[in-house]
Motif scaffolding. Structure first.
Motif, PDB file in Angstrom:
ATOM      1  N   PHE A   1       0.821  -1.215   0.000  1.00 55.20           N
ATOM      2  CA  PHE A   1       0.000   0.000   0.000  1.00 55.20           C
ATOM      3  C   PHE A   1       0.855   1.266   0.000  1.00 55.20           C
TER       4      PHE A   1
ATOM      5  N   ILE B   1      -4.026   1.786   3.929  1.00 58.69           N
ATOM      6  CA  ILE B   1      -5.014   1.642   2.856  1.00 58.69           C
ATOM      7  C   ILE B   1      -5.716   2.972   2.595  1.00 58.69           C
ATOM      8  N   SER B   2      -6.118   3.649   3.654  1.00 59.10           N
ATOM      9  CA  SER B   2      -6.828   4.920   3.494  1.00 59.10           C
ATOM     10  C   SER B   2      -5.937   5.982   2.864  1.00 59.10           C
TER      11      SER B   2
ATOM     12  N   ALA C   1      -3.445   5.381   0.741  1.00 54.22           N
ATOM     13  CA  ALA C   1      -3.300   5.013  -0.669  1.00 54.22           C
ATOM     14  C   ALA C   1      -4.517   5.453  -1.470  1.00 54.22           C
ATOM     15  N   LEU C   2      -5.712   5.195  -0.933  1.00 54.31           N
ATOM     16  CA  LEU C   2      -6.941   5.598  -1.618  1.00 54.31           C
ATOM     17  C   LEU C   2      -7.035   7.117  -1.726  1.00 54.31           C
TER      18      LEU C   2
ATOM     19  N   LEU D   1      -4.688   8.383  -4.494  1.00 59.56           N
ATOM     20  CA  LEU D   1      -5.280   8.108  -5.808  1.00 59.56           C
ATOM     21  C   LEU D   1      -6.398   9.096  -6.128  1.00 59.56           C
ATOM     22  N   ALA D   2      -7.235   9.377  -5.127  1.00 53.76           N
ATOM     23  CA  ALA D   2      -8.372  10.274  -5.346  1.00 53.76           C
ATOM     24  C   ALA D   2      -7.909  11.679  -5.689  1.00 53.76           C
TER      25      ALA D   2
END
Length: 438
Positions: A135, A191-192, A194-195, A198-199
């Motif tokens: 991640f 994880i949060s 990484a998201l 990306l956003a």
């Protein structure tokens, strides 16, 4: 908002980079306050023993996750700064390399666990956290925004992820959840992030779907960064080995105490990274255009690092007993540990700045020598001091090894001038010179 000019810096350019630093600092400090308050609640909820189990697993995996970054962050910024039109190729290649390294770490962590597994820590905890490197590969997006001097977008992601993670952990505490749920929460932090990266990247009109992996560029990056990869192993060792050795030699409870001090002491290590990352383009420009200004900027960088770190160390040393009043009584003995460990930050700050210089001058191989020496000194001192002094011995070993690692460069001819510049900053000689000139 206006910032004062600093002698040796271009006023307009420095204000731009300092504002970028301020954005990052604001976000990080806000995140830090939240994390510290939540970490206190977690430590009190779990108790010293279970806190040691949790942090032991986190630190064990962190050894490998740090290596999985491949030392590419600064090189990626450097490449993006030099070739902005090659953005998708540079990001795609760096991401692909880090992704493969992160995935490779998973079986390596398992194999090493068979030989060096931590006492009383279930492998399940380590397995869950072993996906950290995977991640973290998305952190390469951070390098893009650094190269564009647009750190406010990273700040938004980090604050949002921190708030989300804090909310989840507080729910776990109030629900009186078992230790394993805090392990899941720890991997969710990555994880949060990484998201979020990306956003925000997509929101800027970019797409990871346009990234391209270039084998030739990968070879180039590896040829430049392999000393930093090996150095990363050594850095991981001398940053985390004290906790792992304490865990094995004195037990999880001792490490649980020690980890609270390390958390407070090292939580501010983001400051030198932010300063260096934000000033990197300015330093590179000075190196290209004006060698004299280049040296002045480096000296000013060392000065800033020392002033920040000494001020913080003094405040934390005085406040250490008060900080531990927020913990349960079983943690009270960690206050002296914090008061010692926090002074290691001075050498972390200077070392980060000096590494910046070595990257600019393509002296990356020397980082391997320096960090290897630091790791060896740390291991030997821990073997000697932990049986005698317990957790406090680990803090003393860390302080001494960080000093040795930072100033070992005085024995390297190419870096002797930089070592003397750092010593001038450390002993506040340049500060007194500036005061006298006024």
């Amino acid at each position: 908002m206006k910032f004062p000019a600093i002698k040796g810096f271009d006023h307009e350019a420095f204000n731009k980079y300092l504002k970028n630093t301020g954005m990052l600092m604001f976000g990080k400090i806000g995140s830090l306050v939240i994390k510290m308050l939540v970490s206190i609640q977690i430590a009190n909820h779990l108790g010293a023993f279970n806190n040691g189990i949790l942090n032991g697993a986190i630190v064990y995996v962190a050894l490998f996750a740090a290596v999985a970054s491949l030392g590419l962050d600064q090189f990626t910024v450097k490449e993006l700064h030099a070739y902005p039109e090659e953005r998708d190729r540079i990001l795609g290649t760096a991401f692909g390399m880090r992704l493969m390294a992160g995935l490779l770490c998973i079986p390596v962590i398992y194999l090493s666990w068979q030989f060096f597994g931590l006492e009383k820590t279930p492998y399940l905890y380590v397995l869950i956290l072993s996906f950290t490197g995977f991640f973290q590969s998305f952190n390469i997006i951070d390098s893009y925004f650094q190269s564009e001097v647009q750190s406010k977008y990273i700040m938004q992601v980090q604050i949002t992820a921190t708030l989300l993670a804090a909310g989840i952990k507080l729910v776990l505490i109030f629900s009186n959840c078992a230790l394993v749920w805090f392990v899941y929460a720890s991997i969710f932090d990555f994880i949060s992030l990484a998201l979020g990266y990306l956003a925000v990247y997509n929101r800027k009109g970019r797409s990871v779907g346009q990234w391209k992996f270039d084998l030739r560029l990968a070879r180039k990056l590896i040829s430049f960064s392999w000393p930093l990869i090996i150095s990363g192993i050594m850095v991981s060792l001398y940053m985390y080995i004290d906790q792992l050795m304490l865990h094995e030699m004195s037990g999880p409870a001792a490490q649980g105490l020690y980890s609270t001090a390390v958390a407070f002491s090292s939580a501010w290590y983001f400051v030198p990274t932010i300063i260096v990352s934000s000033l990197f383009p300015a330093i590179l420009n000075a190196r290209r255009d004006d060698p004299e200004r280049y040296q002045k900027r480096l000296q000013n960088l060392y000065d800033i690092m020392v002033w920040f770190s000494i001020l913080f160390a003094l405040v934390v040393t005085i406040a250490a007993p008060l900080i531990y009043k927020l913990f349960k009584p079983e943690y009270a003995s960690a206050a002296p540990i914090l008061a010692v460990h926090v002074w290691s930050g001075i050498f972390v700050f200077l070392g980060t700045a000096n590494t910046q210089y070595m990257i600019a001058e393509n002296l990356n191989k020397i980082t391997f020598i320096r960090t290897t020496v630091g790791a060896i000194v740390n291991i030997l001192l821990n073997l000697w001091l932990i049986p005698v002094m317990g957790p406090l011995g680990a803090a003393v070993a860390t302080l001494i090894s960080y000093f040795v690692s930072t100033f070992f460069v005085v024995f390297i001819p190419q870096l002797r001038r930089q070592a003397l510049m750092m010593l001038k900053s450390l002993f506040l000689i340049t500060l007194f010179q500036k005061i006298r000139k006024r």
